[in-house]
Design an enzyme around this catalytic site. Structure first.
Site, PDB file in Angstrom:
ATOM      1  N   LYS A  80       0.834  -1.201   0.000  1.00 43.94           N
ATOM      2  CA  LYS A  80       0.000   0.000   0.000  1.00 43.94           C
ATOM      3  C   LYS A  80       0.873   1.257   0.000  1.00 43.94           C
ATOM      4  O   LYS A  80       1.969   1.271   0.561  1.00 43.94           O
ATOM      5  CB  LYS A  80      -0.918  -0.035   1.224  1.00 43.94           C
ATOM      6  CG  LYS A  80      -1.995   1.055   1.258  1.00 43.94           C
ATOM      7  CD  LYS A  80      -2.869   0.864   2.482  1.00 43.94           C
ATOM      8  CE  LYS A  80      -3.905   1.963   2.640  1.00 43.94           C
ATOM      9  NZ  LYS A  80      -4.735   1.777   3.854  1.00 43.94           N
ATOM     10  N   SER A 155      -9.447   2.055   3.328  1.00 41.36           N
ATOM     11  CA  SER A 155      -8.560   2.794   2.444  1.00 41.36           C
ATOM     12  C   SER A 155      -7.587   1.901   1.660  1.00 41.36           C
ATOM     13  O   SER A 155      -6.903   2.390   0.748  1.00 41.36           O
ATOM     14  CB  SER A 155      -7.747   3.811   3.251  1.00 41.36           C
ATOM     15  OG  SER A 155      -6.933   3.183   4.217  1.00 41.36           O
ATOM     16  N   SER A 179      -9.829  -0.167   7.442  1.00 48.20           N
ATOM     17  CA  SER A 179      -9.286   0.013   6.096  1.00 48.20           C
ATOM     18  C   SER A 179      -8.702  -1.230   5.449  1.00 48.20           C
ATOM     19  O   SER A 179      -8.383  -1.209   4.265  1.00 48.20           O
ATOM     20  CB  SER A 179      -8.231   1.115   6.103  1.00 48.20           C
ATOM     21  OG  SER A 179      -8.827   2.371   6.280  1.00 48.20           O
TER      22      SER A 179
END
Length: 470
Positions: A80, A155, A179
């Site tokens: 990420k 997210s 997330s």
């Protein structure tokens, strides 16, 4: 042989050892599928094919010499965009961030590199990870492979879309209010938020004790393999748990017979739950009875801790944006700027009250609950994936605040407990539903063991290519 596109991390190592498949073949296959699918899903912010192939070639040489670094050597992974990778930029979803290469690997990245994994790239996220959907000023909109008119959640948006399509086997994400679990539920994959401190972080998130690092994968076994690599203390994170390493793969066996399990359909709240989600998650929860556990429908009995979350969340956003002036903020996600401005108004005593007293009270309440129940099951989310480009569904049933449709995830960031989202079926519209399994603080292995038992009993549906509409 089964197609490369369907293979898990757990299956790759034995094929490499038998010389039936090579890391270079796997890397090339992944890169080709990324090239094919990326225009439809938009899951990456960094891709470096030359670096990927160099890592694959080094892994292949080790396997040929009989010097593999372990079961993950040659396994493709993604990282990420808020997790450091040496030599690649870390922009956190923000168009204002520097393009300069990050100087060092984050702890989890370093552990994956040491294990011999092959980095495919860095994945998309909303700006500074502030919300539960997957668009940002940097990369635009990331889409859900199950229906590209819907979003994958956030997210850890790009990570989840990649996991759903098996564009790499392990995908590092972060979870400050759901997330990892939110996008896992929307995309039909496994997403683990480990006990806080189990996976060290550096730099430490501005969201502080809310923010956990964890993997998204297609299978529970791959999650366990990832945890064996990344769940190790690191001197750069003073909060990282110091403990003898747990073999999470070995811990998957044993089943759930005799466990005491609670199932809560709404956590005692009044959030509307989609009828298909309610049915699918209840069926999955009650399946544990057939596996030998006792399952009781009961709420854990705490009030919605959203106010506590938002004090901590907004103060963290304020810290993240403190050096950005009006001109820069005008180029950022307006919702993030509004949250940061709210955080600037939080008094120090209010923050400490939320951080210490309120957080500890909820954690103590859940510790008492887990004295009665080994595990708590809930829907991961009360709704399936909704249309892209929005923070909340267009029908208005959850207002304009994204936290209103995530009431099952953020309480367990406050308590720092392990929680996993597991796919448990498809709605009538063909979209995944997620079941959340929550364990007591430190009981990550038990959470994974329960997830493995359900996965074996109720195999999950897969998506092999993006579906443009349903």
């Amino acid at each position: 042989m089964t197609s490369i596109a369907s293979l898990s991390a757990a299956e790759l190592g034995p094929l490499y050892a038998a010389k039936e498949l090579s890391p270079v073949e796997v890397a090339k296959d992944a890169l080709a599928r990324i090239e094919r699918f990326e225009p439809e899903i938009n899951a990456f912010v960094v891709r470096d094919g030359a670096a990927t192939l160099a890592m694959a070639e080094a892994s292949q040489a080790r396997w040929l010499k009989g010097e593999a670094l372990g079961p993950l050597d040659g396994v493709p992974v993604t990282i990420k965009d808020n997790i450091g990778v040496a030599g690649w930029p870390m922009k956190r979803g923000s168009a204002l961030a520097s393009d300069a290469p990050w100087p060092e690997d984050a702890p989890a990245t370093a552990r994956l590199r040491e294990a011999g994994t092959v980095f495919l790239g860095k994945t998309t996220m909303p700006e500074y990870g502030w919300k539960g959907v997957g668009d940002s000023p940097l990369s635009g909109i990331t889409r859900n492979p199950w229906n590209t008119t819907t979003g994958p959640g956030g997210s850890s948006a790009g990570a989840a879309s990649c996991a759903a399509l098996n564009l790499g086997c392990i995908h590092l994400g972060t979870d400050g209010a759901g997330s990892v679990r939110i996008p896992a539920a929307f995309t039909g994959v496994v997403g683990l938020k480990p006990t806080y401190g189990r996976v060290p972080a550096y730099p430490v998130s501005t969201m502080g004790f809310l923010a956990h690092l964890g993997p998204l994968t297609r299978t529970v076994a791959d999650t366990a393999l990832a945890m064996n690599a990344i769940a190790r203390p690191d001197e750069r994170d003073m909060t990282a748990i110091i403990a003898d390493p747990i073999d999470y793969v070995a811990a998957l066996s044993g089943g759930v017979k005799g466990l005491r399990i609670a199932y809560s359909a709404k956590l005692g709240g009044d959030v509307p739950v989609d009828a298909d989600i309610a049915r699918l998650t209840r069926e999955a929860a009650l399946a544990f009875r057939e596996l030998g556990a006792s399952v009781e429908e009961v709420d854990p009995g705490f009030a919605d801790p959203l106010e506590t979350l938002m004090v901590l969340w907004s103060a963290g956003a304020a810290l993240a944006l403190r050096s950005i002036g009006p001109d820069g903020r005008a180029q950022m996600d307006p919702g993030l700027v509004a949250v940061a401005e709210a955080g600037e108004r939080v008094a120090g005593s209010t923050y400490v009250e939320a951080l210490l007293n309120q957080r500890n009270a909820l954690a103590h309440h859940m510790a008492q609950f887990h004295a009665r129940f080994d595990l708590l099951l809930t829907p991961t989310l009360p709704l399936p994936a909704f249309e892209v480009g929005r923070n909340t569904p267009g029908h208005g049933g959850y207002g304009e605040d994204w936290t209103r449709w995530t009431p099952f995830t953020y309480p367990f960031n406050i308590t720092q407990q392990p929680a996993i989202s597991l796919p448990c079926g498809l709605t009538s519209g063909g979209l995944p539903a997620g079941l959340q399994i929550v364990g007591a603080f430190g009981e990550d292995a038990l959470v994974l063991r329960a997830a493995a038992a359900l996965e074996a009993f109720r195999p999950f549906a897969r998506v092999d290519a993006p579906i443009k509409s349903i």
